[in-house]
Design a protein around this motif. Structure first.
Motif, mmCIF file in Angstrom:
data_model
loop_
_atom_site.group_PDB
_atom_site.id
_atom_site.type_symbol
_atom_site.label_atom_id
_atom_site.label_comp_id
_atom_site.label_asym_id
_atom_site.label_seq_id
_atom_site.Cartn_x
_atom_site.Cartn_y
_atom_site.Cartn_z
ATOM 1 N N GLY A 177 -9.257 48.436 14.755
ATOM 2 C CA GLY A 177 -9.956 49.553 14.140
ATOM 3 C C GLY A 177 -8.988 50.617 13.662
ATOM 4 O O GLY A 177 -9.233 51.816 13.790
ATOM 5 N N LYS A 178 -7.863 50.177 13.076
ATOM 6 C CA LYS A 178 -6.799 51.083 12.653
ATOM 7 C C LYS A 178 -6.552 50.947 11.156
ATOM 8 O O LYS A 178 -6.735 49.876 10.569
ATOM 9 C CB LYS A 178 -5.496 50.755 13.384
ATOM 10 C CG LYS A 178 -5.551 50.873 14.893
ATOM 11 C CD LYS A 178 -5.473 52.315 15.343
ATOM 12 C CE LYS A 178 -5.336 52.410 16.863
ATOM 13 N NZ LYS A 178 -5.281 53.804 17.316
ATOM 14 N N SER A 179 -6.073 52.029 10.550
ATOM 15 C CA SER A 179 -5.588 51.967 9.183
ATOM 16 C C SER A 179 -4.118 51.579 9.199
ATOM 17 O O SER A 179 -3.441 51.674 10.239
ATOM 18 C CB SER A 179 -5.753 53.322 8.496
ATOM 19 O OG SER A 179 -4.812 54.247 9.018
ATOM 20 N N SER A 180 -3.604 51.187 8.053
ATOM 21 C CA SER A 180 -2.184 50.832 7.968
ATOM 22 C C SER A 180 -1.296 52.029 8.277
ATOM 23 O O SER A 180 -0.169 51.865 8.763
ATOM 24 C CB SER A 180 -1.867 50.280 6.578
ATOM 25 O OG SER A 180 -2.140 51.251 5.574
ATOM 26 N N GLN A 181 -1.785 53.242 8.033
ATOM 27 C CA GLN A 181 -1.000 54.445 8.280
ATOM 28 C C GLN A 181 -0.805 54.714 9.775
ATOM 29 O O GLN A 181 0.056 55.515 10.156
ATOM 30 C CB GLN A 181 -1.680 55.663 7.643
ATOM 31 C CG GLN A 181 -1.925 55.521 6.151
ATOM 32 C CD GLN A 181 -0.642 55.371 5.359
ATOM 33 O OE1 GLN A 181 0.197 56.247 5.385
ATOM 34 N NE2 GLN A 181 -0.488 54.269 4.657
ATOM 35 N N GLU A 182 -1.583 54.037 10.605
ATOM 36 C CA GLU A 182 -1.499 54.232 12.051
ATOM 37 C C GLU A 182 -0.707 53.143 12.744
ATOM 38 O O GLU A 182 -0.675 53.075 13.971
ATOM 39 C CB GLU A 182 -2.915 54.273 12.643
ATOM 40 C CG GLU A 182 -3.801 55.375 12.132
ATOM 41 C CD GLU A 182 -5.229 55.243 12.629
ATOM 42 O OE1 GLU A 182 -5.595 55.994 13.545
ATOM 43 O OE2 GLU A 182 -5.976 54.380 12.106
ATOM 44 N N THR A 183 -0.056 52.285 11.960
ATOM 45 C CA THR A 183 0.620 51.127 12.537
ATOM 46 C C THR A 183 2.005 50.940 11.944
ATOM 47 O O THR A 183 2.291 51.360 10.824
ATOM 48 C CB THR A 183 -0.194 49.838 12.293
ATOM 49 O OG1 THR A 183 -0.405 49.693 10.882
ATOM 50 C CG2 THR A 183 -1.532 49.880 12.990
ATOM 51 N N VAL A 184 2.851 50.264 12.730
ATOM 52 C CA VAL A 184 4.213 49.915 12.333
ATOM 53 C C VAL A 184 4.418 48.436 12.646
ATOM 54 O O VAL A 184 3.924 47.935 13.657
ATOM 55 C CB VAL A 184 5.240 50.762 13.122
ATOM 56 C CG1 VAL A 184 6.612 50.125 13.102
ATOM 57 C CG2 VAL A 184 5.315 52.167 12.563
ATOM 58 N N MET A 185 5.134 47.727 11.774
ATOM 59 C CA MET A 185 5.503 46.338 12.035
ATOM 60 C C MET A 185 7.000 46.257 12.279
ATOM 61 O O MET A 185 7.800 46.738 11.468
ATOM 62 C CB MET A 185 5.111 45.440 10.858
ATOM 63 C CG MET A 185 5.529 43.971 11.031
ATOM 64 S SD MET A 185 4.648 43.174 12.396
ATOM 65 C CE MET A 185 5.746 41.783 12.749
ATOM 66 N N ILE A 186 7.381 45.633 13.392
ATOM 67 C CA ILE A 186 8.783 45.451 13.757
ATOM 68 C C ILE A 186 9.045 43.958 13.862
ATOM 69 O O ILE A 186 8.388 43.260 14.644
ATOM 70 C CB ILE A 186 9.101 46.152 15.092
ATOM 71 C CG1 ILE A 186 8.866 47.663 14.967
ATOM 72 C CG2 ILE A 186 10.523 45.856 15.547
ATOM 73 C CD1 ILE A 186 8.999 48.418 16.277
ATOM 74 N N GLY A 187 9.977 43.455 13.064
ATOM 75 C CA GLY A 187 10.252 42.028 13.087
ATOM 76 C C GLY A 187 11.574 41.694 12.442
ATOM 77 O O GLY A 187 12.226 42.548 11.823
#
Length: 392
Positions: A177-187
């Motif tokens: 239930g999150k927008s992309s602005q509330e998330t980070v991808m680390i890889g």
């Protein structure tokens, strides 16, 4: 601080060269099943089944189902005949593959630091394996599920899309239930981890000894100070791209199916707080908005010249239509049908059709792509509401 971190597993938290790992894995699995199926017959069909998972775009078909729909019929055996032996392989043989992986000592401290900072963490690994195979690899990495309370681990039992599809990342956002602005991808993998996440509007961090300038990057330790600064960086949404909107509409449907899987009647109608909706009310609301708002608007914009779009006070419907007394599974079934129709129409339109104009009674001049972006954001709002409603 961005609250939610999506973190890859292999070669991000755990050294695991797939060019070495997969041949060993296939050899050992083939040997374990050899008394039932010859390895030279089983392995090609397992690889074909894996391709079916990677190609899947059906939000109603999870990856395990996509795999099973090919693998067992191709071998001419029932799933029941092989299931016990496969489960035994993961319990007794798969653990031996730890010897060909490498524990990164920094992974444990990194995980401690981000949990202490209050981040919620998703293990965003390729969901082409069953959950047990992923849980075991987390243990090999020194960051086991017993030590860290991950909000989500993507596995083939309850995910519907795989990397590098945009839908994979959209499904994660829907589940949270999150927008992309509330998330980070680390890889560590630009093609599978970074580019699709960035396309959806997430900030990304490249775990690499010599990260190119295209992405912020460095070691896992370097990600800690970067996380403290990331809100200052621009990582705007790409929601104006048709492929991104289609990914969100597929991913949100898939997320809803996973979240409502196996709900019993008491949970469907449970309200956690006064004034909050129960799961059945949320799904009925999504059903009626798709049926009476989203889908008619798509058809109207595509058929009429600069049409007028009326606004609706859809929140009133929960009480007026007595959603709490309706059937959750039935409402879900109708929503699936209507959302698939919406997706089907959008998949077939010409690129220029996304820019077709309309006039909204509240927002004024708009376009099809803006209307569908609002619809996708509306999904996420109620998926977040559903996530809260399912917390006991």
């Amino acid at each position: 601080m961005i609250p939610t971190l999506l973190i890859d597993l292999d070669n991000t938290l755990l050294g695991n060269d797939m060019e070495t790992f997969l041949p060993f894995y296939l050899q050992k699995l083939g040997a374990h099943l050899a008394d039932l199926i010859p390895p030279d017959q089983m392995i090609p069909e397992l690889l074909n089944g894996t391709r079916k998972m990677m190609d899947n775009l059906d939000p109603t078909l999870n990856l395990e189902q996509a795999f099973a729909g090919h693998f067992y019929p191709a071998l001419g055996v029932s799933e029941e005949e092989l299931r016990t032996q496969i489960d035994d392989f993961y319990a007794t043989v798969f653990p031996s593959l730890e010897t060909i992986t490498t524990r990164f000592p920094e992974s444990e401290q990194f995980m401690k630091t981000i949990f202490e900072a209050g981040h919620e963490v998703v293990i965003a690994t390729s969901p082409l394996f069953p959950r047990t195979a992923i849980v075991q690899r987390l243990e090999w990495a020194g960051v086991s599920v017993e030590r860290f309370d991950y909000k989500l681990i993507t596995s083939y039992e309850d995910f519907h899309f795989s990397k590098p599809r945009l839908e994979y990342y959209a499904e994660i956002l829907g589940r949270l239930g999150k927008s992309s602005q509330e998330t980070v991808m680390i890889g560590n993998d630009p093609e599978n981890d970074l580019e699709p996440a960035k396309t959806l509007g997430m900030a990304v961090f490249h775990v690499h000894a010599s990260s190119p300038n295209e992405y912020p990057g460095g070691s896992l330790e370097d990600a800690i100070p970067w996380l403290e600064e990331v809100p200052k960086h621009s990582h705007g949404s790409s929601a104006t791209q048709p492929q991104v909107l289609l990914a969100h509409h597929r991913g949100n449907l898939a997320a809803l199916l996973s979240m409502t899987k196996n709900l019993n009647d008491p949970i469907w109608t449970r309200r956690n707080d006064s004034g909050e909706w129960a799961p059945v009310e949320i799904v009925c609301h999504l059903r009626d908005v798709e049926t009476e708002v989203n889908l008619p608007r798509v058809r109207t914009i595509l058929s009429d010249l600069d049409p007028h779009l009326s606004s609706f006070d859809t929140d009133r419907w929960a009480e007026e239509r007595d959603y709490i007394c309706q059937s959750g599974p039935n409402a879900l079934s109708v929503f699936i049908e209507e959302r698939q129709e919406t997706i089907s129409i959008l998949e077939q339109i010409d690129p220029e059709d996304w820019s077709r104009p309309a006039r909204h009674s509240l927002f004024g001049p708009t376009t099809l792509i803006e209307v569908m972006n609002i619809a996708a954001e509306h999904d996420v709002l109620h998926l977040a509401q559903l996530r809260s409603a399912l917390v006991e």
